[in-house]
Enzyme design. Structure first.
Site, PDB file in Angstrom:
ATOM      1  CG  HIS A  85      -1.983   0.821   1.195  1.00  0.00           C
ATOM      2  ND1 HIS A  85      -2.059   2.211   1.338  1.00  0.00           N
ATOM      3  CD2 HIS A  85      -3.602   0.798   0.887  1.00  0.00           C
ATOM      4  CE1 HIS A  85      -3.063   2.836   1.103  1.00  0.00           C
ATOM      5  NE2 HIS A  85      -4.038   1.842   1.078  1.00  0.00           N
ATOM      6  CB  ILE A 170      10.500  13.143   6.837  1.00  0.00           C
ATOM      7  CG1 ILE A 170      12.097  12.406   6.673  1.00  0.00           C
ATOM      8  CG2 ILE A 170      10.080  13.154   5.314  1.00  0.00           C
ATOM      9  CD1 ILE A 170      12.081  11.122   5.854  1.00  0.00           C
ATOM     10  N   GLY A 175       8.511   9.508   9.329  1.00  0.00           N
ATOM     11  CA  GLY A 175       7.943  10.200   8.149  1.00  0.00           C
ATOM     12  C   GLY A 175       7.230  11.254   8.228  1.00  0.00           C
TER      13      GLY A 175
END
Lengths: 301, 301
Positions: A85, A170, A175
């Site tokens: 994903h 990030i 992230g």
């Protein structure tokens, strides 16, 4: 009478779908709050991702979400993360959805407060998306996520991709996160008495917003091979403004020009009762109906 | 997952609609229990009567109802009671109604337990009625109540009117009580585009159970003088078996033979969400729909 309870849903997506102990740590904060109810969590090993469905009153839910975000940051290292994903962060996306006695505007405020608090607490860059977006090009999650975890290092340096909250770089292991508010989605499909996919596609184009149809309807044609029929597969993005019966009747009318009937329809997953009751009230021609007449509305107050 | 909560409604009618202090004493027990929710209480001065609507889990509700019955016996003296509504006792009638995760059979058991406990505790004669009735002639409350408080002294001496619980004589100040279980009523009216009452009467006769119509439908024709139209006024006594859309469509078909259309319909008072969702699912032709897909069902678990 005290103020009626406000209820908000949150469906955070975490980038961990394999390790049961880590998953348990992430969902634990959703179990301890008085008004918060963990409805569901589904892990997907291939996607290496978990989707949590949780409902609660705004303040309790806010706390629980921020806690769970902290747990996810503790246990997930995006540098080691692989899955099918698309993803950009340990807490990939956090949508808030108004459920009861809660306008969308307040849900937007709630999403921004969670974004602000979580970005400060965890030094996490956060983009606002959907109805909370600060720019039109940030409404769509796919635009924000493009490049994914690996590509966002560079993307965040560009001024137009400066995060709405937190640092312009990030988080080394977690992230980037997108947080926003949106109306409840209703996944609604109408099945046609034909195996001609072209017809489903053409009808989808007529009823969906992007090509001239109903404002809160996304639609595509889909083949149901095992049944040898096709369907108009839809996401209704605001059932309070684009009612199910309206898209159903439009599809019926469009199908008629091909001499094709509607076999049936499907609701996939959860649906708020009002989405169906609105349609009953239309067909039964109920005058002056109020949702307060529904027993369950009173029970939930 | 723990067992889903069972929910029962109770709509006791008390023979006191004038004295606020007495009324407050009677409703107080419905305020103190954890799972019990006092939804409404309406006093009527002309009827000198109060109708309480309360919902709760079976055990808590049972306790609260028995306590409230005791309060009513303390503060009401039927020898002094006058009002327009037919009545036979301080606690006139106590219907229990299954709401959620509760079969009618369990609701009948609950009503019998309340009847037994209250009759023992207060030495009160109790008749079981509606679905709990021990004889067919006791199903209808009007049959039991015939004679009212004053006439029941003699009536209870007749063997066929021996109470189901408690002594075969009226309580000197509290009279007699009827306790039973029934399905939720939905008051549903369909308005016709004519001022001809005869037509509404004829259609009512065709759709109602007693004269050959639908099993769980009671209907009469009614004039709406201010709108110069008539309506078929109905009580749907079990919407799980006789759905609203079915009686609506039957009325539509019957009206057509007179060249008359349906102007609209009305739902009076509260309606369980399923009664409307069933109709939406019919008109939208939803395949394989389950009430578990309704978000509110999940929230109430």
């Amino acid at each position: 009478m005290p103020d009626p309870h406000k209820l908000v849903e949150c469906v955070p997506n975490f980038s961990e779908g394999r390790n049961p102990e880590k998953i348990e740590q992430i969902v634990t904060p959703f179990r301890g709050k008085e008004t918060v109810k963990l409805l569901d969590y589904q892990r997907d090993e291939d996607h290496n991702r978990m989707v949590v469905t949780v409902v609660g009153e705004p303040d309790d839910l806010k706390e629980a979400v921020i806690e769970a975000m902290g747990k996810a940051i503790d246990v997930i290292d995006m540098r080691q993360h692989h899955g099918q994903h698309p993803r950009m962060g340990a807490i990939d996306v956090v949508p808030f959805i108004p459920i009861k006695n809660m306008p969308l505007a307040e849900t937007i405020d709630l999403s921004k407060e969670v974004a602000r608090l979580a970005s400060e607490k965890y030094n996490l860059p956060v983009f606002l998306y959907e109805a909370s977006a600060s720019h039109p090009e940030r409404e769509n999650l796919a635009n924000i996520r493009k490049g994914e975890f690996e590509g966002l290092v560079e993307k965040l340096k560009r001024p137009q991709w400066r995060p709405d909250f937190g640092p312009a770089q990030i988080h080394p292991t977690a992230g980037v996160t997108a947080i926003g508010a949106r109306m409840p989605l209703v996944a609604y499909n109408v099945n046609l008495d034909t195996d001609n996919l072209e017809i489903a596609d053409q009808i989808a184009r007529k009823v969906r917003h992007i090509s001239g149809g109903l404002r809160y309807c996304k639609a595509i044609g889909v083949e149901l091979k095992d049944r040898a029929i096709v369907q108009v597969s839809m996401n209704m993005t605001d059932y309070t403004r684009t009612a199910l019966y309206r898209v159903f009747e439009l599809i019926r009318i469009e199908a008629e020009r091909y001499g094709i009937g509607i076999v049936g329809s499907e609701i996939v997953g959860l649906v708020p009762m009002q989405a169906l009751i609105d349609s009953a009230a239309y067909y039964l021609r109920v005058e002056n109906f109020s949702m307060d007449q529904v027993l369950e509305t009173r029970l939930m107050e």
